[in-house]
Design a protein around this motif. Structure first.
Motif, PDB file in Angstrom:
ATOM      1  N   THR A  66      37.229  42.371  -9.618  1.00 53.16           N
ATOM      2  CA  THR A  66      38.315  43.479 -10.194  1.00 53.16           C
ATOM      3  C   THR A  66      39.413  43.128 -11.571  1.00 53.16           C
ATOM      4  OG1 THR A  66      38.701  44.955  -8.840  1.00 53.16           O
ATOM      5  CG2 THR A  66      36.735  44.965  -9.911  1.00 53.16           C
ATOM      6  N   GLN A  67      40.316  42.379 -10.041  1.00 51.32           N
ATOM      7  CA  GLN A  67      41.434  41.536 -10.535  1.00 51.32           C
ATOM      8  C   GLN A  67      41.742  40.054 -10.010  1.00 51.32           C
ATOM      9  OE1 GLN A  67      44.649  44.208  -8.926  1.00 51.32           O
ATOM     10  NE2 GLN A  67      42.962  46.613  -9.441  1.00 51.32           N
ATOM     11  N   PRO A  68      40.963  39.337 -10.745  1.00 51.22           N
ATOM     12  CA  PRO A  68      41.223  38.198 -10.501  1.00 51.22           C
ATOM     13  C   PRO A  68      42.014  37.157 -10.152  1.00 51.22           C
ATOM     14  CG  PRO A  68      40.108  38.255 -12.812  1.00 51.22           C
ATOM     15  CD  PRO A  68      40.348  40.031 -12.109  1.00 51.22           C
ATOM     16  N   TRP A  69      42.842  37.512 -10.610  1.00 52.04           N
ATOM     17  CA  TRP A  69      44.552  37.220 -10.467  1.00 52.04           C
ATOM     18  C   TRP A  69      45.480  37.770  -9.951  1.00 52.04           C
ATOM     19  CZ3 TRP A  69      42.617  32.406 -10.740  1.00 52.04           C
ATOM     20  CH2 TRP A  69      41.369  32.665 -12.023  1.00 52.04           C
ATOM     21  N   SER A  70      45.216  38.496  -9.089  1.00 55.41           N
ATOM     22  CA  SER A  70      46.422  39.200  -8.142  1.00 55.41           C
ATOM     23  C   SER A  70      46.333  38.511  -6.996  1.00 55.41           C
ATOM     24  CB  SER A  70      45.149  40.361  -7.549  1.00 55.41           C
ATOM     25  OG  SER A  70      45.482  41.417  -6.528  1.00 55.41           O
ATOM     26  N   VAL A  71      48.030  38.443  -6.955  1.00 60.13           N
ATOM     27  CA  VAL A  71      48.685  37.505  -6.549  1.00 60.13           C
ATOM     28  C   VAL A  71      48.625  38.074  -5.063  1.00 60.13           C
ATOM     29  CG1 VAL A  71      50.872  37.704  -5.884  1.00 60.13           C
ATOM     30  CG2 VAL A  71      50.327  37.199  -7.813  1.00 60.13           C
ATOM     31  N   SER A  72      49.021  39.323  -4.166  1.00 59.48           N
ATOM     32  CA  SER A  72      48.941  39.452  -3.372  1.00 59.48           C
ATOM     33  C   SER A  72      47.371  39.700  -2.705  1.00 59.48           C
ATOM     34  CB  SER A  72      48.809  41.538  -2.989  1.00 59.48           C
ATOM     35  OG  SER A  72      49.486  41.649  -4.401  1.00 59.48           O
ATOM     36  N   ALA A  73      46.248  39.809  -3.555  1.00 53.48           N
ATOM     37  CA  ALA A  73      44.625  39.361  -2.657  1.00 53.48           C
ATOM     38  C   ALA A  73      44.680  37.974  -2.451  1.00 53.48           C
ATOM     39  CB  ALA A  73      43.824  39.344  -4.018  1.00 53.48           C
ATOM     40  N   TRP A  74      45.343  36.720  -2.972  1.00 56.38           N
ATOM     41  CA  TRP A  74      44.599  35.677  -3.050  1.00 56.38           C
ATOM     42  C   TRP A  74      46.389  35.034  -1.770  1.00 56.38           C
ATOM     43  CZ3 TRP A  74      41.699  31.968  -4.521  1.00 56.38           C
ATOM     44  CH2 TRP A  74      41.338  32.588  -5.539  1.00 56.38           C
ATOM     45  N   ALA A  75      47.330  36.014  -1.689  1.00 52.90           N
ATOM     46  CA  ALA A  75      48.079  35.629  -0.822  1.00 52.90           C
ATOM     47  C   ALA A  75      47.445  35.822   0.502  1.00 52.90           C
ATOM     48  CB  ALA A  75      49.566  36.626  -1.124  1.00 52.90           C
ATOM     49  N   LEU A  76      46.670  37.205   0.668  1.00 55.68           N
ATOM     50  CA  LEU A  76      46.052  37.516   1.913  1.00 55.68           C
ATOM     51  C   LEU A  76      44.724  36.629   2.250  1.00 55.68           C
ATOM     52  CD1 LEU A  76      46.885  41.289   1.478  1.00 55.68           C
ATOM     53  CD2 LEU A  76      47.268  39.828   3.318  1.00 55.68           C
ATOM     54  N   LEU A  77      44.124  36.093   1.090  1.00 54.27           N
ATOM     55  CA  LEU A  77      43.111  35.604   1.404  1.00 54.27           C
ATOM     56  C   LEU A  77      43.359  34.012   2.048  1.00 54.27           C
ATOM     57  CD1 LEU A  77      40.274  35.678   1.234  1.00 54.27           C
ATOM     58  CD2 LEU A  77      40.317  34.671  -1.564  1.00 54.27           C
ATOM     59  N   GLY A  78      44.818  33.472   1.315  1.00 54.92           N
ATOM     60  CA  GLY A  78      44.727  32.440   1.728  1.00 54.92           C
ATOM     61  C   GLY A  78      45.146  32.326   2.967  1.00 54.92           C
ATOM     62  N   ILE A  79      45.532  33.338   3.447  1.00 53.94           N
ATOM     63  CA  ILE A  79      46.179  33.796   5.658  1.00 53.94           C
ATOM     64  C   ILE A  79      44.681  33.584   5.874  1.00 53.94           C
ATOM     65  CG2 ILE A  79      47.342  35.249   6.970  1.00 53.94           C
ATOM     66  CD1 ILE A  79      49.265  35.677   5.190  1.00 53.94           C
ATOM     67  N   VAL A  80      43.742  34.639   5.140  1.00 59.38           N
ATOM     68  CA  VAL A  80      42.436  34.430   6.169  1.00 59.38           C
ATOM     69  C   VAL A  80      42.187  33.243   6.258  1.00 59.38           C
ATOM     70  CG1 VAL A  80      40.349  35.029   6.058  1.00 59.38           C
ATOM     71  CG2 VAL A  80      41.864  37.192   5.739  1.00 59.38           C
ATOM     72  N   TRP A  81      41.738  32.598   5.019  1.00 57.00           N
ATOM     73  CA  TRP A  81      41.338  31.091   5.744  1.00 57.00           C
ATOM     74  C   TRP A  81      42.028  30.500   6.565  1.00 57.00           C
ATOM     75  CZ3 TRP A  81      40.973  30.950  -1.075  1.00 57.00           C
ATOM     76  CH2 TRP A  81      39.151  31.465  -1.251  1.00 57.00           C
ATOM     77  N   ARG A  82      43.432  30.118   6.308  1.00 59.55           N
ATOM     78  CA  ARG A  82      43.674  29.670   7.290  1.00 59.55           C
ATOM     79  C   ARG A  82      43.636  30.036   8.408  1.00 59.55           C
ATOM     80  NH1 ARG A  82      50.646  29.855   6.440  1.00 59.55           N
ATOM     81  NH2 ARG A  82      50.399  28.588   7.947  1.00 59.55           N
ATOM     82  N   CYS A  83      43.031  31.051   8.811  1.00 63.07           N
ATOM     83  CA  CYS A  83      43.173  31.733  10.494  1.00 63.07           C
ATOM     84  C   CYS A  83      41.685  31.051  10.580  1.00 63.07           C
ATOM     85  CB  CYS A  83      43.028  32.648  10.259  1.00 63.07           C
ATOM     86  SG  CYS A  83      45.082  33.320  10.245  1.00 63.07           S
ATOM     87  N   THR A  84      40.928  31.116   9.696  1.00 63.79           N
ATOM     88  CA  THR A  84      39.358  30.703   9.562  1.00 63.79           C
ATOM     89  C   THR A  84      39.244  29.090   9.680  1.00 63.79           C
ATOM     90  OG1 THR A  84      38.865  31.613   7.860  1.00 63.79           O
ATOM     91  CG2 THR A  84      38.577  33.459   9.416  1.00 63.79           C
ATOM     92  N   ASP A  85      39.999  28.549   9.096  1.00 61.40           N
ATOM     93  CA  ASP A  85      40.216  26.834   8.774  1.00 61.40           C
ATOM     94  C   ASP A  85      39.122  26.591   7.859  1.00 61.40           C
ATOM     95  OD1 ASP A  85      41.172  26.639  11.476  1.00 61.40           O
ATOM     96  OD2 ASP A  85      39.748  26.640  12.991  1.00 61.40           O
TER      97      ASP A  85
END
Length: 560
Positions: A336-355
């Motif tokens: 619903t908020q495809p360009w949420s900076v906050s969501a992308w920032a956290l998603l980037g951390i999740v992706w790093r944590c899960t390789d």
């Protein structure tokens, strides 16, 4: 189509609005309009009903229809501009008004609306021009007197305090004018005078958020440990107002008093059980404070849905290393908020944590972050540095920012009138354009690279001065930006030590996530150089042992 009876329509709409509310009246009006061809004054009537319903987009559309029917009618253009500004579209409001400039020059209402829209759009010189025009037509125009004084304060005009004093002689009961006077006194170094007025404001208007916030800023600047206790006093005076507790929570959390914020949220939750948002706030801040079981229990029973809940529960899941659940929550936000900076920032951390290889796509492509020399730095920086030191000598530690120690300049730096800041802004714009030219190819799915061919602009600008021995920026993001920045003006000698004291860390998660993860990169601070990086990357600085450093920062946003 049948002809509409204007008198009947107005009377029936007024009856429906009285009995069922403005929204129901607007819906009925739209049904009647579908049966006939409304005249311009009826479209205008419908716009006013929509304004009362709080539907500013619908109001702007209906006022626009009135203007299309009678293109020369100034009233309809002014009404449409008010509705557009109320919906946040200040540039759209200015575009409407510009078409009526000739007629509007003689109309104080036109000038006031145009000045307000220009000020809200950050076009302060234009706002000043139109406020001045209104005051030539009507020297006692209250909104123009207030607005012009505010612009003077925001642009650091030397007569800002005098403007507030004059406006108060015309409108002495306006609390915002008294607040403006207090802020002008504070800027001028008269903190005692500012504190006296602030105390009067919180005593007389304990539910007024702006007065409470300014008092908190003054108390923080004075070094008071319990700089928010007056929120408790205000809540005792106006116990039925939940906004006081909400603001109290915000001020505490903004400076890492997470446990205290959680306790106030628990108090608010007990006082206002019908408002589940306070339960969410208690979960957010208890989790941030390290009390994961308390946060988990609240999230398990939370009767509050929406993007805020999903975003903050994702933070909680990251703390618990429940990365799959965190990713699912963040994906719901992005739907619903495809360009949420906050969501992308956290998603980037999740992706790093899960390789996840998408982490490389998001933040590790070549050219997404680097330090670049400022255009014409040798000529641009010396006068700006001298002025900034004068400003910092009377600047506070700000509320709710990433700064831990040091000072930050007030307001928007590039709104000020000093020529050295206009020159600095121009040099920064050119440097940002050069940085953008070296990005990877445009990618419509990427939160930054979708702007690869887009005109960019600057929003917000400030300077920070830190002293060695503990001042630093905690890891944070700027949710309203596309690119974030740090322009290094002065650095202490010998700061570039082996332990990287004072360096900028890009990509280290914020402390509350409690992840043992190194930054993606570290940028060495060099005077005359500017670090630029996606706003979806958390960033902070390491403390440094001695000396003083000064930076200018700003956000880069979509300029189209």
């Amino acid at each position: 189509m049948s002809q509409i009876d204007p008198q009947r329509l107005r009377m029936q709409a007024q009856t429906i609005e009285r009995d069922q509310g403005a929204g129901a009246a607007l819906q009925w009006i739209d049904g009647e309009f579908a049966k006939g061809t409304p005249a311009a004054d009826l479209w205008n009537f419908a716009g006013n009903v929509a304004m009362r319903a709080g539907d500013f987009v619908a109001a702007a559309q209906r006022f626009g229809k009135a203007g299309e029917t009678e293109p020369d009618a100034l009233e309809y253009a002014i009404n449409q501009a008010i509705a557009l500004s109320s919906s946040g579209d200040n540039l759209g409001a200015l575009a409407v008004l510009e078409r009526h400039e000739t007629a509007g020059k003689a109309d104080p209402r036109y000038g006031s609306v145009r000045a307000n829209a220009a000020r809200s759009a950050g076009r302060l010189a234009e706002a000043a021009t139109w406020y001045d025009n209104v005051l030539r037509l009507d020297p006692r125009h209250k909104k123009a007197l207030n607005g012009r004084a505010r612009v003077a304060l925001e642009r650091a005009e030397v007569d800002a305090l005098q403007r507030f004093d004059h406006a108060i002689t015309i409108d002495s009961g306006n609390a915002d004018l008294w607040l403006g006077k207090a802020q002008a006194l504070d800027v001028n170094g008269d903190t005692a005078g500012a504190r006296t007025i602030a105390q009067q404001l919180v005593d007389q208007a304990p539910a007024w958020g702006e007065g409470l916030k300014f008092m908190a800023q003054l108390r923080l600047g004075a070094g008071e440990d319990d700089f928010t206790s007056h929120y408790g006093d205000a809540a005792a005076k106006v116990p039925q107002d939940p906004n006081i507790l909400n603001e109290w929570i915000t001020q505490l959390a903004g400076l890492d008093f997470a446990a205290e914020a959680a306790d106030v949220a628990a108090r608010a939750r007990a006082t206002f059980p019908q408002q589940p948002y306070f339960a969410l706030l208690e979960a957010i801040h208890s989790g941030s404070a390290g009390d994961d079981p308390r946060a988990e229990a609240i999230f398990a029973d939370l009767q509050f849905e929406g993007q805020d809940r999903a975003l903050h529960e994702a933070r909680h899941r990251i703390r618990l290393h429940q990365f799959d659940r965190a990713e699912a929550l963040l994906e719901t936000v992005l739907k619903t908020q495809p360009w949420s900076v906050s969501a992308w920032a956290l998603l980037g951390i999740v992706w790093r944590c899960t390789d996840n290889p998408r982490a490389d796509w998001l933040h590790e492509q070549a050219g997404l972050y680097r330090a670049v020399p400022l255009n014409d730095a040798e000529n641009v920086l010396p006068p700006a540095i001298a002025s900034l030191h004068e400003m910092h000598d009377n600047s506070p530690l700000p509320l709710g920012q990433s700064l831990r120690g040091g000072t930050q300049t007030r307001g928007i730096l590039f709104h000020r009138m000093e020529p050295e800041f206009a020159t600095l802004q121009s040099a920064i714009r050119q440097t940002v354009a050069d940085f953008q030219a070296d990005w990877p190819a445009a990618d419509p799915a990427h939160p930054l690279l979708r702007f690869a061919a887009t005109k960019l602009d600057l929003a917000g600008s400030w300077s920070v001065r830190l002293s060695g021995g503990g001042d630093y920026h905690t890891s944070h993001i700027h949710p309203r930006g596309i690119i974030s920045s740090a322009l290094y003006l002065e650095m202490p000698e010998g700061e570039q030590a082996a332990d990287h004291a004072g360096w900028l860390e890009i990509g280290r998660p914020p402390p509350d996530l409690r992840l043992d993860m190194e930054p993606l990169a570290m940028i060495e601070p060099k005077p005359g150089h500017m670090a630029l990086f996606p706003s979806t990357l958390y960033h902070g600085t390491r403390p440094f042992p001695h000396g003083r450093r000064m930076t200018v920062a700003f956000d880069v946003v979509n300029g189209e």
